[in-house]
Design an enzyme around this catalytic site. Structure first.
Site, PDB file in Angstrom:
ATOM      1  N   GLU A   1       1.808 -12.528  13.601  1.00 54.46           N
ATOM      2  CA  GLU A   1       2.197 -11.308  13.991  1.00 54.46           C
ATOM      3  C   GLU A   1       1.937  -9.857  13.280  1.00 54.46           C
ATOM      4  O   GLU A   1       2.152 -10.162  12.076  1.00 54.46           O
ATOM      5  CB  GLU A   1       3.821 -11.427  14.526  1.00 54.46           C
ATOM      6  CG  GLU A   1       4.257 -12.317  15.610  1.00 54.46           C
ATOM      7  CD  GLU A   1       3.574 -12.238  16.750  1.00 54.46           C
ATOM      8  OE1 GLU A   1       3.365 -10.992  17.320  1.00 54.46           O
ATOM      9  OE2 GLU A   1       3.269 -13.067  17.421  1.00 54.46           O
TER      10      GLU A   1
ATOM     11  N   HIS B   1       2.628   3.099  -9.259  1.00 54.25           N
ATOM     12  CA  HIS B   1       2.339   1.454  -9.373  1.00 54.25           C
ATOM     13  C   HIS B   1       3.848   1.055  -9.963  1.00 54.25           C
ATOM     14  O   HIS B   1       4.030  -0.119  -9.555  1.00 54.25           O
ATOM     15  CB  HIS B   1       1.480   1.211 -10.107  1.00 54.25           C
ATOM     16  CG  HIS B   1      -0.062   1.745  -9.374  1.00 54.25           C
ATOM     17  ND1 HIS B   1      -0.295   1.369  -7.946  1.00 54.25           N
ATOM     18  CD2 HIS B   1      -1.010   2.240  -9.736  1.00 54.25           C
ATOM     19  CE1 HIS B   1      -1.693   2.019  -7.773  1.00 54.25           C
ATOM     20  NE2 HIS B   1      -2.033   2.463  -8.935  1.00 54.25           N
TER      21      HIS B   1
ATOM     22  N   ARG C   1     -12.294   1.129  -8.380  1.00 53.81           N
ATOM     23  CA  ARG C   1     -11.081   2.268  -8.692  1.00 53.81           C
ATOM     24  C   ARG C   1     -11.543   2.838 -10.273  1.00 53.81           C
ATOM     25  O   ARG C   1     -12.293   2.015 -10.818  1.00 53.81           O
ATOM     26  CB  ARG C   1      -9.723   1.751  -8.641  1.00 53.81           C
ATOM     27  CG  ARG C   1      -9.357   1.592  -7.209  1.00 53.81           C
ATOM     28  CD  ARG C   1      -7.867   1.535  -7.148  1.00 53.81           C
ATOM     29  NE  ARG C   1      -7.501   1.320  -5.745  1.00 53.81           N
ATOM     30  CZ  ARG C   1      -6.231   1.749  -5.273  1.00 53.81           C
ATOM     31  NH1 ARG C   1      -5.286   2.143  -6.100  1.00 53.81           N
ATOM     32  NH2 ARG C   1      -6.101   1.352  -4.134  1.00 53.81           N
TER      33      ARG C   1
ATOM     34  N   SER D   1      -8.090  -5.260   6.029  1.00 47.52           N
ATOM     35  CA  SER D   1      -8.666  -5.008   4.531  1.00 47.52           C
ATOM     36  C   SER D   1      -8.854  -6.617   3.865  1.00 47.52           C
ATOM     37  O   SER D   1      -8.667  -6.717   2.515  1.00 47.52           O
ATOM     38  CB  SER D   1      -7.732  -4.220   3.681  1.00 47.52           C
ATOM     39  OG  SER D   1      -7.636  -2.920   4.401  1.00 47.52           O
TER      40      SER D   1
ATOM     41  N   ARG E   1      -5.132  -2.021   9.235  1.00 50.43           N
ATOM     42  CA  ARG E   1      -6.166  -2.904   9.245  1.00 50.43           C
ATOM     43  C   ARG E   1      -5.939  -3.919   8.147  1.00 50.43           C
ATOM     44  O   ARG E   1      -4.913  -3.876   7.578  1.00 50.43           O
ATOM     45  CB  ARG E   1      -7.459  -2.087   8.382  1.00 50.43           C
ATOM     46  CG  ARG E   1      -7.269  -1.570   7.342  1.00 50.43           C
ATOM     47  CD  ARG E   1      -8.599  -0.773   6.683  1.00 50.43           C
ATOM     48  NE  ARG E   1      -8.046   0.044   5.505  1.00 50.43           N
ATOM     49  CZ  ARG E   1      -7.743   1.189   5.601  1.00 50.43           C
ATOM     50  NH1 ARG E   1      -7.834   1.975   6.468  1.00 50.43           N
ATOM     51  NH2 ARG E   1      -7.221   1.885   4.224  1.00 50.43           N
TER      52      ARG E   1
ATOM     53  N   ARG F   1      -0.078   7.575  -2.857  1.00 49.16           N
ATOM     54  CA  ARG F   1       0.538   8.549  -2.137  1.00 49.16           C
ATOM     55  C   ARG F   1       2.078   9.013  -2.521  1.00 49.16           C
ATOM     56  O   ARG F   1       2.476  10.288  -2.454  1.00 49.16           O
ATOM     57  CB  ARG F   1       0.397   8.340  -0.582  1.00 49.16           C
ATOM     58  CG  ARG F   1      -0.879   8.757  -0.131  1.00 49.16           C
ATOM     59  CD  ARG F   1      -1.271   7.924   1.170  1.00 49.16           C
ATOM     60  NE  ARG F   1      -1.409   6.623   0.983  1.00 49.16           N
ATOM     61  CZ  ARG F   1      -1.359   5.465   1.856  1.00 49.16           C
ATOM     62  NH1 ARG F   1      -1.559   6.044   3.384  1.00 49.16           N
ATOM     63  NH2 ARG F   1      -2.102   4.410   1.830  1.00 49.16           N
TER      64      ARG F   1
ATOM     65  N   LEU G   1      11.527 -19.981  -3.124  1.00 48.37           N
ATOM     66  CA  LEU G   1      10.575 -19.019  -2.460  1.00 48.37           C
ATOM     67  C   LEU G   1       9.231 -19.445  -3.129  1.00 48.37           C
ATOM     68  O   LEU G   1       9.210 -19.446  -4.357  1.00 48.37           O
ATOM     69  CB  LEU G   1      10.949 -17.746  -2.553  1.00 48.37           C
ATOM     70  CG  LEU G   1       9.960 -16.682  -2.378  1.00 48.37           C
ATOM     71  CD1 LEU G   1       9.824 -16.644  -0.634  1.00 48.37           C
ATOM     72  CD2 LEU G   1      10.165 -15.229  -2.648  1.00 48.37           C
TER      73      LEU G   1
ATOM     74  N   ASP H   1       0.867  -1.145   0.057  1.00 48.42           N
ATOM     75  CA  ASP H   1      -0.003   0.041   0.006  1.00 48.42           C
ATOM     76  C   ASP H   1       0.816   1.337  -0.054  1.00 48.42           C
ATOM     77  O   ASP H   1       1.919   1.317   0.664  1.00 48.42           O
ATOM     78  CB  ASP H   1      -0.890  -0.114   1.250  1.00 48.42           C
ATOM     79  CG  ASP H   1      -2.333   0.907   1.126  1.00 48.42           C
ATOM     80  OD1 ASP H   1      -2.299   1.505  -0.026  1.00 48.42           O
ATOM     81  OD2 ASP H   1      -2.813   1.122   1.984  1.00 48.42           O
ATOM     82  N   GLY H   2       0.360   2.204  -0.674  1.00 48.98           N
ATOM     83  CA  GLY H   2       0.854   3.594  -0.719  1.00 48.98           C
ATOM     84  C   GLY H   2       1.543   4.160  -1.819  1.00 48.98           C
ATOM     85  O   GLY H   2       2.362   4.992  -2.127  1.00 48.98           O
TER      86      GLY H   2
END
Ligand code: IPE
Ligand code: MG
Length: 237
Positions: A184, A19, A53, A173, A171, A6, A113, A2-3
């Site tokens: 955690e 993005h 969006r 979401s 949160r 911004r 991974l 997220d972010g």
């Protein structure tokens, strides 16, 4: 993750630039995760609610996903990364659906991974879908393990150890709600495009200070369970 928006706004850039920078951050985190012993990394790229969006942003995001999945496949194979995409596929375009299927098949042998990208994902929808699956044996109730298998496909992804939420939001979401029962939580102000390997190391350091008792008292919990996280989630939105 997220972010991104911004991050772009802070630089007087358009959201797509955030993005694009977010994709670069993801590449670095995918590279760094196994060095810390992480074996599963789930990133929330696009939630079922992100369809709200503007159309133009959605198609830019889908373009980024398709190009990451397509152009990174060779690199993922080289690094031993197995790629899976979780979430609905029936609302995605045929091009991206095909790219996902190709990348999943091509990287299936990766053991370093397991990178899971959540696209058009809603934890509640996934739980509901698993709950509605017809039972093989209706004469008895499902166990937690059996339900986890239904929901996650395999038990290696059914328990998340650590959630990292970027950009100051606090949160969940609708992300991995069943799987995070004992996760955690790590919150950071860092905007996703700025989140780098050093932030991952910091989050893991924070995780290492946590006393994970799983409801038991300290002396009952084995040292193995308290060791490094194996399953990590980075969150968007
Ligand atoms: C996360 O960044 C990217 C996706 C949801 C795909 P945002 O686009 O939510 O960025 P902010 O929250 O507007 O900063
Ligand atoms: Mg957001």
């Amino acid at each position: 993750m997220d972010g991104n928006g911004r991050w772009a706004a802070q630089r007087a850039k358009q959201r797509w630039a955030g993005h694009a920078a977010g994709v670069e951050a993801l590449k670095l985190v995918v590279e760094a995760a196994p060095l810390h012993g992480i074996d599963t990394l789930t990133v929330f790229a696009f939630s079922a609610d992100n369809w709200r969006r503007p159309k133009a942003e959605i198609s830019q995001l889908m373009g980024f996903f398709a190009s990451f999945i397509g152009s990174e496949t060779a690199q993922l194979i080289e690094c031993g990364v197995r790629l899976s995409v979780i979430g609905r596929r029936d609302r995605l375009g045929p091009g991206i659906v095909a790219a996902i299927a190709r990348a999943e098949a091509a990287t299936a042998g990766g053991t370093t991974l397991h990178l899971r990208i959540a696209i058009d994902y809603s934890a509640r929808a996934a739980i509901l879908q698993a709950a509605n699956m017809p039972a093989a044996d209706v004469s008895r109730e499902l166990t937690i393990e059996e339900f986890s298998l239904r929901l996650c496909g395999d038990l290696t992804t059914s328990d998340v150890d650590l959630i990292i939420r970027t950009s100051g939001e606090q949160r969940l979401s609708d992300f991995l709600l069943w799987e995070v029962a004992y996760a955690e939580l790590h919150f950071t102000e860092r905007l996703w495009p700025d989140f780098g390997p050093q932030d991952l190391a910091l989050a893991l350091h924070d995780y290492a200070t946590r006393d994970r008792r799983f409801g038991a008292i300290p002396e009952q919990v084995s040292a193995v369970e308290c060791a490094e996280p194996k399953s990590l989630s980075a969150h968007p939105r």
